[in-house]
Scaffold this motif. Structure first.
Motif, short mmCIF file in Angstrom:
data_model
loop_
_atom_site.label_atom_id
_atom_site.label_comp_id
_atom_site.label_asym_id
_atom_site.label_seq_id
_atom_site.Cartn_x
_atom_site.Cartn_y
_atom_site.Cartn_z
N SER A 63 64.66 -16.35 96.03
CA SER A 63 64.41 -17.72 96.46
C SER A 63 65.72 -18.36 96.92
CB SER A 63 63.80 -18.53 95.32
OG SER A 63 64.80 -18.91 94.39
N PRO A 64 65.66 -19.60 97.42
CA PRO A 64 66.91 -20.27 97.78
C PRO A 64 67.86 -20.43 96.60
CG PRO A 64 65.05 -21.38 98.81
CD PRO A 64 64.48 -20.37 97.86
N ALA A 65 67.37 -20.27 95.38
CA ALA A 65 68.23 -20.36 94.20
C ALA A 65 69.05 -19.09 93.98
CB ALA A 65 67.39 -20.64 92.96
N THR A 66 68.65 -17.99 94.61
CA THR A 66 69.32 -16.70 94.38
C THR A 66 70.64 -16.64 95.14
OG1 THR A 66 67.13 -15.66 94.25
CG2 THR A 66 69.04 -14.20 94.48
N PRO A 67 71.76 -16.49 94.45
CA PRO A 67 73.04 -16.35 95.16
C PRO A 67 73.08 -15.01 95.89
CG PRO A 67 73.36 -15.96 92.81
CD PRO A 67 71.93 -16.41 92.97
N VAL A 68 73.81 -14.97 96.98
CA VAL A 68 73.87 -13.74 97.77
C VAL A 68 74.47 -12.60 96.97
CG1 VAL A 68 74.74 -12.70 99.89
CG2 VAL A 68 73.97 -15.07 99.91
N TRP A 69 75.43 -12.90 96.10
CA TRP A 69 76.03 -11.81 95.32
C TRP A 69 75.00 -11.09 94.48
CZ3 TRP A 69 75.71 -11.28 90.11
CH2 TRP A 69 75.53 -12.43 89.31
N LEU A 70 73.98 -11.82 94.01
CA LEU A 70 72.96 -11.20 93.17
C LEU A 70 71.99 -10.36 94.00
CD1 LEU A 70 71.62 -10.74 90.46
CD2 LEU A 70 70.45 -12.95 90.72
N SER A 71 71.52 -10.91 95.12
CA SER A 71 70.56 -10.15 95.94
C SER A 71 71.23 -8.94 96.57
CB SER A 71 69.94 -11.06 97.01
OG SER A 71 70.93 -11.57 97.88
N GLU A 72 72.46 -9.10 97.08
CA GLU A 72 73.13 -7.98 97.70
C GLU A 72 73.66 -6.98 96.67
OE1 GLU A 72 72.95 -7.40 100.76
OE2 GLU A 72 72.26 -9.34 101.47
N GLY A 73 74.14 -7.49 95.55
CA GLY A 73 74.61 -6.60 94.50
C GLY A 73 73.50 -5.75 93.92
N PHE A 74 72.33 -6.36 93.73
CA PHE A 74 71.20 -5.60 93.20
C PHE A 74 70.74 -4.55 94.21
CE2 PHE A 74 66.78 -4.69 92.32
CZ PHE A 74 66.80 -4.46 90.94
N ALA A 75 70.71 -4.92 95.48
CA ALA A 75 70.31 -3.97 96.52
C ALA A 75 71.28 -2.79 96.59
CB ALA A 75 70.20 -4.67 97.87
N ASP A 76 72.57 -3.08 96.48
CA ASP A 76 73.55 -2.00 96.48
C ASP A 76 73.42 -1.13 95.23
OD1 ASP A 76 74.86 -2.01 98.86
OD2 ASP A 76 76.73 -2.86 98.13
N ARG A 77 73.18 -1.75 94.10
CA ARG A 77 73.04 -0.96 92.88
C ARG A 77 71.86 0.01 92.99
NH1 ARG A 77 70.94 -0.35 87.83
NH2 ARG A 77 72.48 0.63 86.45
N THR A 78 70.77 -0.47 93.56
CA THR A 78 69.61 0.40 93.78
C THR A 78 69.97 1.54 94.73
OG1 THR A 78 68.08 -1.43 93.42
CG2 THR A 78 67.23 0.47 94.61
N ALA A 79 70.70 1.21 95.79
CA ALA A 79 71.04 2.23 96.79
C ALA A 79 71.97 3.30 96.23
CB ALA A 79 71.70 1.54 97.99
N TYR A 80 72.87 2.93 95.33
CA TYR A 80 73.84 3.89 94.79
C TYR A 80 73.40 4.50 93.46
CZ TYR A 80 77.23 2.12 98.21
OH TYR A 80 77.87 1.78 99.36
N ARG A 81 72.29 4.05 92.95
CA ARG A 81 71.92 4.37 91.57
C ARG A 81 71.87 5.88 91.29
NH1 ARG A 81 66.24 2.59 88.70
NH2 ARG A 81 66.89 2.86 86.55
#
Length: 417
Positions: free
Chosen positions: A290-308
């Motif tokens: 949502s608009p409440a989600t900081p970019v570091w969280l959405s992008e960091g989570f996506a990267d963590r999934t990609a590198y997991r």
């Protein structure tokens, strides 16, 4: 109109049909549906009829019916429209409909309609994707028939893929790849990589999602920029971008992963796999972003999934940040939204992504995988940014942003030193 955001994943050059015959419905907003004739002599019912016929012809790929609704005196427009319909032939459309948002009389027998085009791809979109269009109508002949005389993207709105050329569709198990100006072999490779990304994302994100992704592959980075309505310079070093609606409603339309063929093509198998897994994560988590989600969280989570499930070390995944840490330039705070801007310094952008990835790695290490998911959802459940991260850190992680930042900086020093 829904607000849309873009989530981007940078690419590192150094290694890192048949349409269903579904009738469309034209909705007329009350302010745009007068009961009396307008100054141009057109009624709401006539506008409705012209656009309904157009929509039905698109869905049926009926060239005769489609051209029958176009101004017979606009030869070049008719030719271009015939080409555009052929470009759409391979796209498996489920629906195609218009909503009129405004009418402007341009003189006797001519009117301009501001229109929202809404369409869905069969098997992928649970809600329509929308595009703002400006449609011109003229009245011809003794019977006063209204015809479409112009159809273009509204001011400030992006192009559509089929306006750039003949769309080829390649279907994978979990992915649909739509490309223009690219080889079939290239599109098949992208579909295979996207097929592999989907189960990886499902294994990382436990909440239900469609489990399918639509990938758009335009011919050039300039074409990519046209689809996004932004300057090409913003995307030259970006391998892919995900577009979609945020808000946490659970009713967001399917996202589109749009690939920059030049930057994506410079990556090896590992980099391409990471890029598409990252972008597919954005598709899966959209309803909880949502608009409440900081970019570091959405992008960091996506990267963590990609590198997991990759075997690369932290130094290999975060080389820019590792170099900075070793030089004594430890970040003072978590990456800001502005740090993820496309037009900024490439090194700074890389460090923002790397720092975000390590922030999510830290949460998973010290609080656990389930806590990371719960934290993401708790932040995204809020509609506004103010206090969202603070409250979620307190209720889910039992800490504060200040304490978390201190721990994150210590984690960077320990892992990248």
């Amino acid at each position: 109109m829904a607000v849309r955001t873009q989530d981007a994943r940078r690419g590192r050059t150094r290694g890192r049909s048949t349409a269903g015959a579904v009738l469309a419905v034209l909705l007329l907003a009350p302010a745009c549906a007068p009961s009396e004739e307008s100054a141009a002599g057109i009624t709401a019912e006539e506008v409705s009829a012209a656009l309904e016929r157009r929509a039905a012809a698109v869905l049926a790929h009926d060239t005769g019916a489609y051209l029958a609704g176009i101004d017979p005196e606009a030869a070049s427009f008719r030719a271009a429209q015939g080409t555009e319909l052929r470009n759409l032939a391979d796209v498996p459309l489920k629906s195609w409909e218009y909503e009129v948002e405004g009418l402007t009389a341009e003189g006797e027998g001519r009117v301009t309609a501001e229109v929202e085009l809404r369409y869905r791809v069969q098997g992928y979109d649970h809600a329509p994707v929308s595009a703002s269009r400006t449609v011109e109508l003229v009245r011809r002949g003794r019977d006063g028939t209204w015809y479409i005389a112009g159809d273009r993207a509204a001011d400030g709105s992006p192009e559509q893929l089929w306006q750039q050329g003949d769309v080829e569709a390649v279907r994978g198990t979990n992915a649909l790849v739509l490309g223009v100006g690219r080889t079939t072999a290239e599109l098949r490779r992208i579909a295979a990589t996207a097929d592999r990304a989907v189960p990886s994302v499902t294994g990382s994100w436990p909440e239900p999602w469609s489990g399918r992704v639509v990938v758009i592959v335009p011919g050039t980075v300039e074409d990519m920029a046209g689809l996004l309505g932004s300057p090409a310079a913003s995307y030259r070093g970006i391998a892919a971008v995900t577009t979609g609606e945020v808000g946490g409603s659970g009713h967001a339309p399917a996202d589109r992963v749009i690939i920059n063929p030049q930057a994506y093509g410079m990556l090896g198998d590992f980099g391409q796999r990471v890029v598409l897994t990252h972008e597919t994560t954005h598709v899966a988590t959209r309803s909880y972003t949502s608009p409440a989600t900081p970019v570091w969280l959405s992008e960091g989570f996506a990267d963590r999934t990609a590198y997991r499930h990759e075997t690369r070390t932290a130094d290999e995944i975060a080389p820019e940040l590792a170099e900075a840490v070793r030089a004594g330039d430890l970040p003072a705070h978590l990456p800001t939204d502005e740090d993820f801007g496309f037009g900024g310094d490439a090194g700074g952008l890389a460090r923002a992504y790397e720092g975000a990835w390590l922030a999510c790695e830290l949460i998973a290490r010290d609080w656990g995988e389930e806590a990371l998911i719960a934290f993401y959802k708790a932040v995204g459940s809020r509609e506004e940014r103010d206090g969202a991260v603070e409250e979620a850190m307190h209720t889910v992680l039992g800490t504060t942003p200040q304490e978390f930042t201190v721990r994150w900086r210590e984690y960077l020093s320990a892992r990248l030193a």
